[in-house]
Motif scaffolding. Structure first.
Motif, PDB file in Angstrom:
ATOM      1  N   LYS A   1     -29.663 -94.344 103.528  1.00 13.62           N
ATOM      2  CA  LYS A   1     -30.460 -93.299 102.873  1.00 13.62           C
ATOM      3  C   LYS A   1     -30.431 -93.496 101.359  1.00 13.62           C
ATOM      4  O   LYS A   1     -29.367 -93.695 100.774  1.00 13.62           O
ATOM      5  CB  LYS A   1     -29.911 -91.920 103.232  1.00 13.62           C
ATOM      6  CG  LYS A   1     -30.140 -91.532 104.688  1.00 13.62           C
ATOM      7  CD  LYS A   1     -29.632 -90.134 104.984  1.00 13.62           C
ATOM      8  CE  LYS A   1     -29.800 -89.768 106.459  1.00 13.62           C
ATOM      9  NZ  LYS A   1     -28.922 -90.589 107.339  1.00 13.62           N
ATOM     10  N   GLY A   2     -31.586 -93.447 100.743  1.00 13.17           N
ATOM     11  CA  GLY A   2     -31.688 -93.638  99.299  1.00 13.17           C
ATOM     12  C   GLY A   2     -31.672 -95.094  98.870  1.00 13.17           C
ATOM     13  O   GLY A   2     -31.796 -95.394  97.685  1.00 13.17           O
ATOM     14  N   ARG A   3     -31.521 -96.006  99.825  1.00 15.39           N
ATOM     15  CA  ARG A   3     -31.487 -97.438  99.507  1.00 15.39           C
ATOM     16  C   ARG A   3     -32.863 -98.067  99.683  1.00 15.39           C
ATOM     17  O   ARG A   3     -33.677 -97.618 100.497  1.00 15.39           O
ATOM     18  CB  ARG A   3     -30.479 -98.166 100.412  1.00 15.39           C
ATOM     19  CG  ARG A   3     -29.048 -97.662 100.300  1.00 15.39           C
ATOM     20  CD  ARG A   3     -28.472 -97.940  98.946  1.00 15.39           C
ATOM     21  NE  ARG A   3     -27.073 -97.534  98.838  1.00 15.39           N
ATOM     22  CZ  ARG A   3     -26.429 -97.440  97.681  1.00 15.39           C
ATOM     23  NH1 ARG A   3     -27.035 -97.693  96.534  1.00 15.39           N
ATOM     24  NH2 ARG A   3     -25.154 -97.069  97.653  1.00 15.39           N
ATOM     25  N   VAL A   4     -33.086 -99.130  98.938  1.00 12.10           N
ATOM     26  CA  VAL A   4     -34.332 -99.900  99.019  1.00 12.10           C
ATOM     27  C   VAL A   4     -33.988-101.318  99.446  1.00 12.10           C
ATOM     28  O   VAL A   4     -33.100-101.946  98.864  1.00 12.10           O
ATOM     29  CB  VAL A   4     -35.065 -99.915  97.663  1.00 12.10           C
ATOM     30  CG1 VAL A   4     -36.280-100.835  97.719  1.00 12.10           C
ATOM     31  CG2 VAL A   4     -35.479 -98.501  97.259  1.00 12.10           C
TER      32      VAL A   4
ATOM     33  N   LYS B   1     -35.831 -97.503 102.489  1.00 19.14           N
ATOM     34  CA  LYS B   1     -37.227 -97.820 102.205  1.00 19.14           C
ATOM     35  C   LYS B   1     -37.314 -99.343 102.226  1.00 19.14           C
ATOM     36  O   LYS B   1     -36.519-100.013 101.565  1.00 19.14           O
ATOM     37  CB  LYS B   1     -37.634 -97.259 100.842  1.00 19.14           C
ATOM     38  CG  LYS B   1     -37.498 -95.738 100.731  1.00 19.14           C
ATOM     39  CD  LYS B   1     -37.810 -95.279  99.315  1.00 19.14           C
ATOM     40  CE  LYS B   1     -37.749 -93.772  99.177  1.00 19.14           C
ATOM     41  NZ  LYS B   1     -36.356 -93.265  99.249  1.00 19.14           N
TER      42      LYS B   1
ATOM     43  N   GLU C   1     -40.477 -95.196 105.462  1.00 17.61           N
ATOM     44  CA  GLU C   1     -41.266 -95.579 104.292  1.00 17.61           C
ATOM     45  C   GLU C   1     -41.208 -97.087 104.138  1.00 17.61           C
ATOM     46  O   GLU C   1     -40.107 -97.669 104.147  1.00 17.61           O
ATOM     47  CB  GLU C   1     -40.671 -94.911 103.045  1.00 17.61           C
ATOM     48  CG  GLU C   1     -41.729 -94.374 102.104  1.00 17.61           C
ATOM     49  CD  GLU C   1     -41.110 -93.609 100.923  1.00 17.61           C
ATOM     50  OE1 GLU C   1     -41.445 -93.946  99.778  1.00 17.61           O
ATOM     51  OE2 GLU C   1     -40.297 -92.704 101.179  1.00 17.61           O
TER      52      GLU C   1
ATOM     53  N   ALA D   1     -41.588-103.504  94.683  1.00 18.30           N
ATOM     54  CA  ALA D   1     -40.558-102.585  95.192  1.00 18.30           C
ATOM     55  C   ALA D   1     -40.030-101.680  94.079  1.00 18.30           C
ATOM     56  O   ALA D   1     -39.833-100.475  94.279  1.00 18.30           O
ATOM     57  CB  ALA D   1     -39.413-103.373  95.821  1.00 18.30           C
TER      58      ALA D   1
ATOM     59  N   ALA E   1     -42.579 -99.032  93.145  1.00 19.37           N
ATOM     60  CA  ALA E   1     -42.718 -97.992  94.176  1.00 19.37           C
ATOM     61  C   ALA E   1     -41.495 -97.103  94.278  1.00 19.37           C
ATOM     62  O   ALA E   1     -41.620 -95.879  94.439  1.00 19.37           O
ATOM     63  CB  ALA E   1     -42.992 -98.656  95.533  1.00 19.37           C
ATOM     64  N   TRP E   2     -40.313 -97.711  94.176  1.00 18.45           N
ATOM     65  CA  TRP E   2     -39.095 -96.979  94.529  1.00 18.45           C
ATOM     66  C   TRP E   2     -38.002 -96.997  93.461  1.00 18.45           C
ATOM     67  O   TRP E   2     -36.969 -96.349  93.622  1.00 18.45           O
ATOM     68  CB  TRP E   2     -38.529 -97.526  95.841  1.00 18.45           C
ATOM     69  CG  TRP E   2     -39.488 -97.347  97.000  1.00 18.45           C
ATOM     70  CD1 TRP E   2     -40.170 -96.217  97.329  1.00 18.45           C
ATOM     71  CD2 TRP E   2     -39.844 -98.328  97.981  1.00 18.45           C
ATOM     72  NE1 TRP E   2     -40.930 -96.429  98.458  1.00 18.45           N
ATOM     73  CE2 TRP E   2     -40.746 -97.716  98.883  1.00 18.45           C
ATOM     74  CE3 TRP E   2     -39.484 -99.668  98.197  1.00 18.45           C
ATOM     75  CZ2 TRP E   2     -41.311 -98.396  99.963  1.00 18.45           C
ATOM     76  CZ3 TRP E   2     -40.038-100.339  99.272  1.00 18.45           C
ATOM     77  CH2 TRP E   2     -40.945 -99.709 100.144  1.00 18.45           C
TER      78      TRP E   2
ATOM     79  N   ARG F   1     -35.727 -99.122  92.433  1.00 17.66           N
ATOM     80  CA  ARG F   1     -34.483 -99.867  92.547  1.00 17.66           C
ATOM     81  C   ARG F   1     -34.603-100.877  93.694  1.00 17.66           C
ATOM     82  O   ARG F   1     -35.554-100.838  94.472  1.00 17.66           O
ATOM     83  CB  ARG F   1     -33.290 -98.951  92.755  1.00 17.66           C
ATOM     84  CG  ARG F   1     -33.387 -98.049  93.970  1.00 17.66           C
ATOM     85  CD  ARG F   1     -32.259 -97.023  94.044  1.00 17.66           C
ATOM     86  NE  ARG F   1     -30.956 -97.669  94.238  1.00 17.66           N
ATOM     87  CZ  ARG F   1     -29.944 -97.589  93.359  1.00 17.66           C
ATOM     88  NH1 ARG F   1     -30.079 -96.894  92.248  1.00 17.66           N
ATOM     89  NH2 ARG F   1     -28.789 -98.190  93.621  1.00 17.66           N
TER      90      ARG F   1
END
Length: 313
Positions: free
Chosen positions: A8-11, A35, A68, A89, A92-93, A95
């Motif tokens: 969670k919260g990771r890309v 994501k 996502e 990336a 969009a996010w 990180r």
């Protein structure tokens, strides 16, 4: 009870994720909260052709499941396109936490019959492709003081396989890349590991009977990738995985022997090779300097003086 591995919260970026093992990696990371930028050139097994549709299909799967994701069709051999992929990336996010270097092709032939262009291309995709992707994410991971990078190696590189000199050379080179990057990344909590999968994918479907293919479903490799990409991941680890089996591979250094320099040293060495190769007391070195340390230590003891460290070169 072991703690839940979640993203969670990771890309994450997964290359070669339009099918097979890469697709399973992308779906698993997304299902655990990441994501995911799904990269795939969309080419044939030998690397020819290209279409973003394979990557987009995986993105659609992830989005349909409530996740996502974004699609990207860059070739990992194109450094500028890879830079743009990483920027996609970041834009969009904000990180990039996980990079799974999974993209690969096959051009199998015995070395005697192999065209040098096919050797070079396989090295370019597997080794330089991973280098391009890793180089592009490295400054972002260093700045945020967090990164998890998974290289996809292979038993063909670790132990050899007939007809895969190009593939094996590239896959073993990734182990060498991991060894140094894990050292250089440590201060910024960038952990670098290798995954050696045994999986039935498009690259292996012609090589095995159907019953074996079913046992070697790509899904069975994914747990090892998740462990190597997790927040509490190890670093500098080679995990092997397939059909529910998990192992670790090590590059070791034996204790060996000391031989003073002399005209008959080659003959003495030849006569004692079994002793040199004996595995009792072998070590897994923390860096290349271990070889020099071991050798200088033996020489120092033989000379009756305190040992000094060596460079290992």
């Amino acid at each position: 009870m072991s703690s839940l591995i979640d993203f969670k919260g990771r890309v994450a970026i997964v290359t070669g994720a339009g099918g097979g093992l890469g697709r399973q990696h992308a779906l698993a990371l997304a299902s655990r909260g990441a994501k995911v930028l799904v990269n795939d050139l969309g080419g044939a097994r030998d690397g020819s052709g290209g279409s973003v549709s394979a990557a987009q299909a995986v993105v659609d799967e992830i989005v349909a499941a409530g996740g996502e994701a974004l699609a990207n069709g860059a070739s990992v051999t194109d450094a500028a396109a890879v830079e743009a992929m990483v920027q996609q990336a970041i834009d969009a996010w904000g990180r990039i936490d996980v990079l799974v270097n999974n993209a690969g092709i096959l051009r199998d032939k015995s070395f005697a019959k192999m065209d040098l262009a096919d050797f070079r291309l396989v090295v370019d995709v597997h080794l330089m492709g991973a280098v391009h992707c890793t180089k592009a994410v490295w400054p972002h991971m260093a700045a945020q003081k967090y990164g998890r990078i998974v290289m996809t190696t292979s038993s063909s590189g670790l132990y050899g396989n007939f007809g895969q000199s190009n593939y094996g050379a590239a896959k073993m080179a990734l182990v060498g890349l991991m060894q140094t990057l894990s050292i250089e990344g440590a201060k910024n909590d960038i952990r670098v590991n290798c995954l050696a999968p045994t999986a039935a994918t498009r690259m292996t479907e012609d090589l095995m009977p159907q019953a074996v293919l079913e046992a070697l479903a790509p899904e069975s490799v994914v747990p090892a990738m998740l462990v190597l990409a997790a927040q509490n991941a190890p670093t500098r680890t080679i995990l092997c995985a397939g059909a529910g089996g998990f192992e670790a591979a090590h590059v070791t250094l034996t204790q060996g022997i000391f031989l003073p320099s002399g005209s008959d040293t080659p003959e003495q060495l030849a006569a004692r090779l079994e002793e040199v190769s004996a595995r009792d007391g072998e070590q897994v070195p923390l860096s290349g300097a271990a070889q020099g340390t071991l050798e200088v230590g033996k020489a120092s003891r033989a000379a009756g003086v305190p040992g000094e460290t060596g460079s290992g070169r």
